[in-house]
Design an enzyme around this catalytic site. Structure first.
Site, PDB file in Angstrom:
ATOM      1  N   LYS A  57      -3.221   6.558   8.478  1.00 53.40           N
ATOM      2  CA  LYS A  57      -4.249   6.893   7.497  1.00 53.40           C
ATOM      3  C   LYS A  57      -5.017   8.101   8.003  1.00 53.40           C
ATOM      4  O   LYS A  57      -5.418   8.162   9.158  1.00 53.40           O
ATOM      5  CB  LYS A  57      -5.220   5.721   7.277  1.00 53.40           C
ATOM      6  CG  LYS A  57      -4.625   4.545   6.522  1.00 53.40           C
ATOM      7  CD  LYS A  57      -5.701   3.556   6.121  1.00 53.40           C
ATOM      8  CE  LYS A  57      -6.552   4.089   4.985  1.00 53.40           C
ATOM      9  NZ  LYS A  57      -7.570   3.117   4.533  1.00 53.40           N
TER      10      LYS A  57
ATOM     11  N   SER B  91     -12.302  -3.577   2.796  1.00 51.30           N
ATOM     12  CA  SER B  91     -12.333  -2.829   4.048  1.00 51.30           C
ATOM     13  C   SER B  91     -13.771  -2.486   4.428  1.00 51.30           C
ATOM     14  O   SER B  91     -14.556  -2.061   3.570  1.00 51.30           O
ATOM     15  CB  SER B  91     -11.536  -1.526   3.920  1.00 51.30           C
ATOM     16  OG  SER B  91     -10.159  -1.771   3.830  1.00 51.30           O
TER      17      SER B  91
ATOM     18  N   ARG C 124       0.867  -1.185   0.000  1.00 53.19           N
ATOM     19  CA  ARG C 124       0.000   0.000   0.000  1.00 53.19           C
ATOM     20  C   ARG C 124       0.899   1.230   0.000  1.00 53.19           C
ATOM     21  O   ARG C 124       1.537   1.544   1.005  1.00 53.19           O
ATOM     22  CB  ARG C 124      -0.914   0.017   1.238  1.00 53.19           C
ATOM     23  CG  ARG C 124      -1.920   1.167   1.214  1.00 53.19           C
ATOM     24  CD  ARG C 124      -2.782   1.176   2.457  1.00 53.19           C
ATOM     25  NE  ARG C 124      -2.059   1.691   3.615  1.00 53.19           N
ATOM     26  CZ  ARG C 124      -2.534   1.706   4.853  1.00 53.19           C
ATOM     27  NH1 ARG C 124      -3.724   1.177   5.098  1.00 53.19           N
ATOM     28  NH2 ARG C 124      -1.837   2.190   5.847  1.00 53.19           N
TER      29      ARG C 124
END
Length: 215
Positions: free
Chosen positions: A138, A109, A40
């Site tokens: 995040k 998610s 990611r």
């Protein structure tokens, strides 16, 4: 995909690597017990993302650890990754499945109880419960689910559940006890001076709690 692959799930972030090569960190973490790796990289160009995934693909293949690409279906296809992880604002699951096929892993998610219930209607391979706790890795996240949220979702979800968000060696035990099948970690491994040691300590905690439940 085996449920045990979710046990200690590493999610990458080069910005937290303190200048270390990501491939080096990933291999060390796998030696310490990481069972799945998701690449990611939110701040990478398409070319950088592609080259990074290609640079670690052979490492994961050697250790038989699944390689998951975050968000980027095009990259997952280009490198023939083992799977794709998507969020609520990404390409819809059904479209991703049509393109990837049923031999690939797709994780989704979920950020609320409602989204977890909706996921029961989808043939995803696992759901990522995000976030469990507040996190600095995040910025675009929903209200933390907390342990109560994990317990509730685990009670009705037909999919394996992996928890992510603000998890470290001090609180991951409570997440496994709440019913998660595994934990996904970023800084607790990526940012550590000795990633292999960090992963080994985390896996030891998880194995200890899971073995207690078996007994």
């Amino acid at each position: 995909m085996r449920t045990e692959d979710l046990k200690l799930y590493l999610v990458t972030d080069s910005d937290l690597a303190n200048g270390k090569p990501l491939a080096e960190i990933i291999e060390a973490a796998i030696k310490g017990g990481v069972s799945m790796v998701q690449i990611r990289e939110k701040n990478s160009t398409t070319r950088e993302f592609y080259e990074l995934v290609m640079s670690v693909k052979h490492i994961l293949k050697v250790y038989n650890v699944p390689l998951i690409v975050n968000d980027r279906l095009d990259i997952a296809l280009a490198v023939d990754a083992d799977g794709l992880h998507i969020g609520q604002s990404d390409l819809p699951y059904k479209e991703a499945r049509k393109i990837l096929g049923f031999d690939k892993i797709i994780g989704l998610s979920v950020e609320s109880i409602e989204q977890a219930r909706e996921a029961n209607d989808l043939d995803v391979d696992y759901i990522g419960l995000s976030p469990v706790f507040s996190t600095q890795t995040k910025s675009d996240i929903a209200k933390p689910l907390g342990l109560d949220g994990i317990k509730e979702i685990a009670s009705f979800s037909k999919h394996p559940c992996v928890a992510i968000g603000g998890i470290n060696k001090n609180n991951l035990g409570s997440i496994i006890e709440a019913g998660a099948d595994g934990v996904a970690l970023v800084s607790a491994i990526i940012s550590q001076e000795y990633p292999e040691k960090a992963a080994r300590e985390l896996k030891k905690i998880i194995d200890s709690i899971m073995n207690e439940h078996i007994e």
